[in-house]
Design an enzyme around this catalytic site. Structure first.
Site, short mmCIF file in Angstrom:
data_model
loop_
_atom_site.label_atom_id
_atom_site.label_comp_id
_atom_site.label_asym_id
_atom_site.label_seq_id
_atom_site.Cartn_x
_atom_site.Cartn_y
_atom_site.Cartn_z
N HIS A 126 0.88 -1.18 0.00
CA HIS A 126 0.00 0.00 0.00
C HIS A 126 0.91 1.23 0.00
CE1 HIS A 126 -2.81 2.93 1.86
NE2 HIS A 126 -3.79 2.11 1.55
N ASP A 203 2.85 -4.41 7.79
CA ASP A 203 1.65 -3.58 7.64
C ASP A 203 0.44 -4.49 7.83
OD1 ASP A 203 -0.60 -2.32 6.72
OD2 ASP A 203 0.27 -1.64 4.82
N GLN A 206 -4.97 -4.64 7.06
CA GLN A 206 -6.03 -5.56 6.65
C GLN A 206 -6.06 -6.79 7.56
OE1 GLN A 206 -8.31 -5.02 4.24
NE2 GLN A 206 -7.40 -3.05 3.74
N LYS A 229 -10.63 -0.56 10.68
CA LYS A 229 -11.00 -1.70 9.82
C LYS A 229 -11.43 -2.89 10.66
CE LYS A 229 -7.62 -0.24 6.39
NZ LYS A 229 -8.29 0.37 5.25
N CYS A 369 -4.64 2.65 -3.59
CA CYS A 369 -3.36 3.07 -2.99
C CYS A 369 -2.29 2.01 -3.19
CB CYS A 369 -3.50 3.39 -1.50
SG CYS A 369 -4.62 4.72 -1.17
#
Ligand code: PMP
Length: 411
Positions: A126, A203, A206, A229, A369
């Site tokens: 991302h 990261d 998600q 999220k 992104c």
């Protein structure tokens, strides 16, 4: 509460899922990878803070501030517990994943990397896990090494990672792709990074929404996570840190709350997480996130994820049967998230999204992104439907039928 026992009960916790849009259509929300919806207990926790004990934290002796401070620091403890932080681990509250990745770049890499040092990234990243590293690479004259994505399998080229990690000082890896749904084999990648003498940041924007991450067993040096999220509010996330790298970091922002003493000539800093949280922190948001975590604790996350995958697979299989549609991602695998990216060969992605919206179906369209990944896939944009545990099979079917109708009518 178990998912299979009562999906309707779970849905009833989310007032927005009953929403009828201005065009008279009942909402089918399939943009969960952008942000999830919030259950009532999260909304209530934030409203309760503002209506009963709103006050600034850490700075006053009055009762209200004491209550706010207690709730805020309890939120930090709940986040630490949820993500399985070892006792020595640290939770630095940030505004989200992007801020957490930037904090790692400017608070750790800026201090600890030297000109010529190499950072490993992947084409799956991302922009939040690309741009901060480009900035720091330019400032410090660092090398950025890119790991390829295989266009057929939608996975990272593992051999490429194996060779690029050698001699690198840091790896910055997306745990689960927001475009393809691919879950990377992060446990092995962490081990390989450490064997090569590199630190690693994952990261988990998600991933944190779909699985119970355990920092202790993942063993990464840093995890970047976000609340919005995973049923929590926007505006808060965290950089989760294992103890030894915490000592190697320097603050990026100066101000109140992060200092011990301030003189005209210099200042001294706190030694705990507050050192990286200058100014009034995200009090209501942290309390809301904590409420989301406490609620998620009552659910069976694994079962919820299996349900999400079933909906994504149903959508992916259905889309593949529609002439002219390409799906980007392999939903026959178990280690994917709820995202289904797709494109029609002639219909414009934005037109598809507008037509879906006219039917009450919310999906996302664009480069998500992830422009380097889009280039690798040979596309400029995709449509992305992203499922979460509160979605239903009926919604997944309605979505596929809507695409079928759009293609039959307009292609
Ligand atoms: N990384 C990934 C993989 C994401 O999906 C997102 C959210 N789109 C981000 C980073 C940025 O997260 P945040 O909104 O918390 O800054």
């Amino acid at each position: 509460m178990k998912l299979n026992s009562d999906l309707e009960e779970i849905r009833s916790q989310f007032p927005i899922l009953e929403r009828v849009l201005p065009n008279g259509k009942k909402l089918i929300y399939l943009d969960n990878a952008a942000t999830s919806q919030k259950p009532e207990c999260v909304i209530n926790a934030m409203s309760d803070f503002y209506s009963r004990y709103n006050s600034n934290v850490h700075r006053a002796v009055h009762s209200l501030s004491g209550e706010a401070t207690e709730a805020f620091e309890l939120a930090r403890e709940n986040v630490a517990k949820w993500f399985g932080l070892p006792d020595e681990g640290k939770v630095i509250f940030t505004s989200g994943t992007t801020h957490a990745l930037n904090l790692c770049a400017f608070g750790w890499a800026r201090v600890n990397l030297k000109p010529g040092d190499a950072i490993v990234l992947t084409e799956m990243e991302h922009h939040s896990n690309i741009v901060p590293w480009q900035m720091i690479a330019e400032e410090k004259n660092l090398e950025l090494r890119w790991v390829d994505v295989n266009q057929e399998t939608f996975e990272l080229d593992f051999e490429d990672y194996k060779s690029k990690i050698i001699g690198a000082k840091l790896a910055c890896i997306i745990h689960t792709s927001n475009v393809l749904g691919t879950r990377n084999p992060v446990e092995i990648m962490v081990e390989m990074a450490h064997n090569a003498g590199a630190k690693i940041i994952l990261d988990c924007a998600q991933a944190a929404a779909h699985e119970r991450l355990d920092m202790d067993s993942i063993n990464a040096d840093f995890l970047a996570v976000t609340s919005h999220k995973m049923c929590g509010p926007t505006g808060v996330g965290a950089l989760l840190i294992s103890s030894d790298v915490f000592e190697e970091m320097e603050p990026v922002e100066g101000g109140g709350d992060m200092i011990l003493e301030v003189f005209k000539e210099y200042s001294t800093y706190q030694e705990n997480e507050h050192k990286f949280e200058a100014g009034t922190p995200r009090i209501a948001e942290a309390i809301g996130w904590s409420a989301a975590i406490k609620w998620m604790e009552t659910l069976d996350i694994e079962e919820m994820h299996r349900h999400t995958l079933k909906l994504a697979k149903n959508a992916s299989d259905g889309l593949k049967r529609i002439p002219g549609i390409t799906v980007y991602g392999d939903h026959s695998k178990e280690d994917v998230s709820g995202v289904v990216s797709f494109l029609h060969e002639t219909l414009h992605a934005e037109d598809i999204a507008r037509l879906l919206d006219s039917m009450g179906i919310a999906v996302r369209t664009g480069h998500h992104c992830a422009q380097p990944l889009m280039r690798r896939l040979g596309v400029k944009a995709t449509n992305r439907a992203s499922f979460y545990f509160y979605n239903t099979l009926k919604e997944s079917e309605a979505f596929v039928n809507a695409i079928k109708m759009i293609v039959e009518k307009f292609a």
